[in-house]
Design a protein around this motif. Structure first.
Motif, PDB file in Angstrom:
ATOM      1  N   UNK A 114       0.816  -1.226   0.000  1.00 40.36           N
ATOM      2  CA  UNK A 114       0.000   0.000   0.000  1.00 40.36           C
ATOM      3  C   UNK A 114       0.848   1.274   0.000  1.00 40.36           C
ATOM      4  N   UNK A 115       1.994   1.215   0.690  1.00 42.97           N
ATOM      5  CA  UNK A 115       2.801   2.440   0.834  1.00 42.97           C
ATOM      6  C   UNK A 115       4.145   2.362   0.122  1.00 42.97           C
ATOM      7  N   UNK A 116       4.469   1.213  -0.438  1.00 44.15           N
ATOM      8  CA  UNK A 116       5.736   1.085  -1.154  1.00 44.15           C
ATOM      9  C   UNK A 116       6.958   1.072  -0.258  1.00 44.15           C
ATOM     10  N   UNK A 117       6.790   0.724   1.004  1.00 44.83           N
ATOM     11  CA  UNK A 117       7.916   0.685   1.947  1.00 44.83           C
ATOM     12  C   UNK A 117       8.829  -0.495   1.616  1.00 44.83           C
ATOM     13  N   UNK A 118      10.116  -0.204   1.470  1.00 41.02           N
ATOM     14  CA  UNK A 118      11.097  -1.250   1.207  1.00 41.02           C
ATOM     15  C   UNK A 118      12.249  -1.233   2.214  1.00 41.02           C
ATOM     16  N   UNK A 119      12.515  -0.065   2.790  1.00 43.32           N
ATOM     17  CA  UNK A 119      13.668   0.074   3.681  1.00 43.32           C
ATOM     18  C   UNK A 119      13.245   0.722   4.994  1.00 43.32           C
ATOM     19  N   UNK A 120      14.177   0.747   5.931  1.00 49.73           N
ATOM     20  CA  UNK A 120      13.927   1.402   7.210  1.00 49.73           C
ATOM     21  C   UNK A 120      13.688   2.894   7.007  1.00 49.73           C
ATOM     22  N   UNK A 121      14.432   3.501   6.093  1.00 53.10           N
ATOM     23  CA  UNK A 121      14.229   4.933   5.810  1.00 53.10           C
ATOM     24  C   UNK A 121      12.837   5.183   5.238  1.00 53.10           C
ATOM     25  N   UNK A 122      12.383   4.286   4.348  1.00 55.28           N
ATOM     26  CA  UNK A 122      11.027   4.411   3.800  1.00 55.28           C
ATOM     27  C   UNK A 122       9.995   4.374   4.916  1.00 55.28           C
ATOM     28  N   UNK A 123      10.180   3.433   5.834  1.00 55.22           N
ATOM     29  CA  UNK A 123       9.239   3.281   6.943  1.00 55.22           C
ATOM     30  C   UNK A 123       9.248   4.522   7.823  1.00 55.22           C
ATOM     31  N   UNK A 124      10.430   5.047   8.091  1.00 52.67           N
ATOM     32  CA  UNK A 124      10.530   6.232   8.944  1.00 52.67           C
ATOM     33  C   UNK A 124       9.845   7.432   8.294  1.00 52.67           C
ATOM     34  N   UNK A 125      10.007   7.593   6.993  1.00 49.91           N
ATOM     35  CA  UNK A 125       9.355   8.701   6.295  1.00 49.91           C
ATOM     36  C   UNK A 125       7.837   8.537   6.304  1.00 49.91           C
ATOM     37  N   UNK A 126       7.368   7.304   6.169  1.00 53.49           N
ATOM     38  CA  UNK A 126       5.920   7.059   6.205  1.00 53.49           C
ATOM     39  C   UNK A 126       5.353   7.386   7.576  1.00 53.49           C
ATOM     40  N   UNK A 127       6.106   7.080   8.633  1.00 54.71           N
ATOM     41  CA  UNK A 127       5.668   7.399   9.994  1.00 54.71           C
ATOM     42  C   UNK A 127       5.636   8.911  10.194  1.00 54.71           C
ATOM     43  N   UNK A 128       6.698   9.579   9.776  1.00 57.57           N
ATOM     44  CA  UNK A 128       6.761  11.038   9.933  1.00 57.57           C
ATOM     45  C   UNK A 128       5.649  11.745   9.163  1.00 57.57           C
ATOM     46  N   UNK A 129       5.281  11.161   8.014  1.00 53.94           N
ATOM     47  CA  UNK A 129       4.211  11.744   7.211  1.00 53.94           C
ATOM     48  C   UNK A 129       2.822  11.316   7.659  1.00 53.94           C
ATOM     49  N   UNK A 131       1.337   8.552   7.435  1.00 57.19           N
ATOM     50  CA  UNK A 131       0.633   7.810   6.390  1.00 57.19           C
ATOM     51  C   UNK A 131       0.179   6.426   6.878  1.00 57.19           C
ATOM     52  N   UNK A 132       0.812   5.907   7.946  1.00 57.56           N
ATOM     53  CA  UNK A 132       0.458   4.576   8.422  1.00 57.56           C
ATOM     54  C   UNK A 132      -0.953   4.530   8.974  1.00 57.56           C
ATOM     55  N   UNK A 133      -1.369   5.594   9.635  1.00 60.11           N
ATOM     56  CA  UNK A 133      -2.687   5.593  10.283  1.00 60.11           C
ATOM     57  C   UNK A 133      -3.835   5.550   9.287  1.00 60.11           C
ATOM     58  N   UNK A 134      -3.536   5.727   8.022  1.00 56.00           N
ATOM     59  CA  UNK A 134      -4.575   5.668   6.998  1.00 56.00           C
ATOM     60  C   UNK A 134      -4.827   4.233   6.524  1.00 56.00           C
ATOM     61  N   UNK A 135      -3.946   3.317   6.916  1.00 53.40           N
ATOM     62  CA  UNK A 135      -4.113   1.919   6.506  1.00 53.40           C
ATOM     63  C   UNK A 135      -5.184   1.237   7.346  1.00 53.40           C
TER      64      UNK A 135
END
Length: 544
Positions: A114-129, A131-135
């Motif tokens: 859903x979010x295209x997360x592949x790395x730890x940095x991707x995950x951190x950016x998704x958290x900061x944005x 975006x996770x709470x929309x899942x």
């Protein structure tokens, strides 16, 4: 030197890993459950599945023809083709995120797809944005939990846990001939985490060097090739810590020799003395053989020169396990399963220590009655205990009237990890002052690679344990390995008893006792230092 035997735990871990990868890939839940079920079945068995043929394997409930074939493949190679193919299809950086607290396989599937997360940095950016709470199924609380998990993950040292190292070694074992290699380095010394895997082999370098390099690529592994006649010093130099080897080199020089991986070089003539075993090297230098776990330059060389090394505890000294969970709380094993596992290991006793937070006083009383009935059918006797929470306010999970009726009580911190050091420490000290508390469980609360230790003043805890007569646990789970050996050593010096417990949630995890004894040996413990080297009557007398 010998090839690593494929155990039931090895097989179960491969099948369980397959289940996790299938979840990440979004495969059918029934397929995932089939591998989970097979992994549980294999863990419960006392008969080694690696020695069974496919027909025998299919007679085990929950194992069909497909998985039976894959178990046979694991027995031969350490893995199986479908697992290898699936692992290759999922980015390794994504799989690594399973070690982030709060991220499980199903969560990882959503993050990936859903979010295209592949790395730890991707995950951190998704958290900061945010975006996770929309899942679906997510919210601000889960997002916050994963944010903390990322911070903890980034603080972890760049070292492998022992299970991570063993996964690499399983691949190495498929290439190296039986009897022609030994794992050395900090792994052989029994360290809780491993910086680099060291392997000494007498195999043909020309035939295997490239294949071994491909297997160990990117895993900080070093393979040393030698010939059998020089294996003693090669293994010695590959095993000892830097401080140990420096001090041993000084001892050798005082005797007129220079220590090298090839042998001892006569300082005057240049003649090379070679040795087939480490014992021959120690003997040549007039020393007692030093066990690998002690090779840390903590005074062991001086004692070896005087032939006064301590009599270390051995796995064969263990009479029982002091920490086990059942389906009454968060375990995957019944009382019957535990008793059978104890019988198979030749134990006199295993203490049932389900969590106080999950077992009501009424359910605990019923469990005590069930334990009595189970004991009639088994040589290994189950003891009625509990792992009682040390709550955030310092109180215990059960009142004293409940604790007084138990055979053994472990008190552990399972909450309030963020409290400051003095508060956490005082919680533990207060628990030790309770006359019914026998053992402090996993004293730092760490989960290797996942959660750092909570802030606790361990010297204060050790000193207070000496005053109260409370034992400190050596938690043998490869994901905890808690206490560290240096604190085990301090506890022993203060006269504190140590209690090796597996914290087993599945029958296969009782084999982890070897880890606790390994740590006890690193802490210079003799059999008398470890509570569960006592007989059943001795344990009950100690407890009273």
């Amino acid at each position: 030197m010998s090839q690593k035997e494929i155990t039931n735990r090895d097989v179960a871990e491969r099948l369980a890993f397959m289940a996790r990868l299938l979840e990440i890939a979004g495969e059918d839940r029934h397929k995932v459950q089939a591998y989970e079920r097979a992994a549980r079945q294999v863990e419960r068995l006392t008969l080694p599945v690696a020695g069974l043929d496919e027909e025998e394997l299919t007679r085990i409930p929950g194992i069909g023809n497909r998985i039976a074939g894959q178990i046979r493949e694991i027995a031969r190679t350490g893995s199986f083709a479908e697992l290898n193919d699936l692992q290759a299809a999922i980015p390794g950086s994504l799989i690594a995120l399973l070690d982030v607290s709060g991220v499980g396989p199903r969560t990882l599937h959503l993050l990936w797809k859903r979010l295209g997360v592949l790395t730890l940095d991707d995950l951190e950016q998704a958290v900061k944005g945010r975006r996770l709470r929309k899942l679906p199924g997510f919210g601000a609380k889960k997002e916050g939990t994963i944010a903390k998990g990322i911070q903890q993950f980034r603080r972890m040292p760049d070292r492998m846990t022992r299970p991570q190292a063993e996964a690499v070694l399983a691949k190495v074992a498929t290439l190296l001939p039986d009897g022609q290699y030994t794992v050395a380095g900090s792994y052989r010394r029994g360290a809780a985490t491993v910086g680099e895997i060291e392997i000494v082999t007498t195999a043909d370098q020309a035939a295997l060097a490239d294949r071994l390099a491909a297997v160990t690529d990117g895993t900080r592994a070093n393979v040393r090739f030698t010939d059998p006649a020089r294996c003693g010093t090669a293994l010695l130099c590959a095993t000892g810590s830097a401080g140990f080897l420096e001090r041993l080199g000084e001892v050798a020089l005082a005797e007129g020799y220079r220590l090298t991986p090839d042998g001892l070089v006569d300082a005057s003539s240049g003649r090379l003395h070679t040795f087939r075993s480490e014992e021959e090297v120690f003997s040549f230098l007039g020393m007692a053989a030093i066990p690998p776990e002690l090779r840390e330059n903590r005074g062991e060389i001086e004692l070896a020169r005087r032939h006064a090394l301590p009599d270390l505890v051995d796995l064969g000294d263990v009479r029982g396990d002091l920490h086990a969970h059942t389906t009454a709380s968060d375990g995957r094993q019944s009382l019957e399963d535990v008793a059978e596992a104890g019988d198979a290991r030749g134990y006199e006793y295993i203490v049932i220590t389900d969590h106080s937070s999950r077992v009501s006083p009424e359910a605990l009383a019923k469990q005590q009655s069930a334990i009595e009935r189970t004991n009639r059918r088994h040589t290994c006797q189950l003891l009625a205990g509990s792992e009682v929470d040390i709550r955030s306010d310092g109180t215990l999970g059960y009142p004293n009237r409940i604790l007084a009726d138990l055979d053994l009580v472990i008190a552990s911190v399972h909450s309030g990890f963020g409290q400051d050091q003095d508060v956490v420490t005082r919680r533990i000290l207060t628990a030790m002052e309770n006359e019914h508390v026998d053992i402090i469980g996993h004293p730092t609360g760490r989960l290797l690679g996942r959660r750092p230790p909570y802030a606790v003043d361990l010297p204060r805890v050790v000193a207070h344990a000496a005053e109260t007569g409370t034992a400190l646990e050596i938690n043998s789970s490869p994901h905890r390995l808690d206490l560290e050996d240096i604190y085990i050593w301090h506890a022993k010096k203060k006269g504190v008893r140590l209690a090796a417990g597996t914290d087993a949630h599945r029958t296969g995890e009782f084999a982890n006792m070897k880890n606790g004894i390994m740590l006890a040996r690193r802490g210079w413990c003799a059999p008398d230092d470890i509570v569960n080297t006592l007989s059943l009557s001795g344990l009950l007398e100690w407890r009273s």
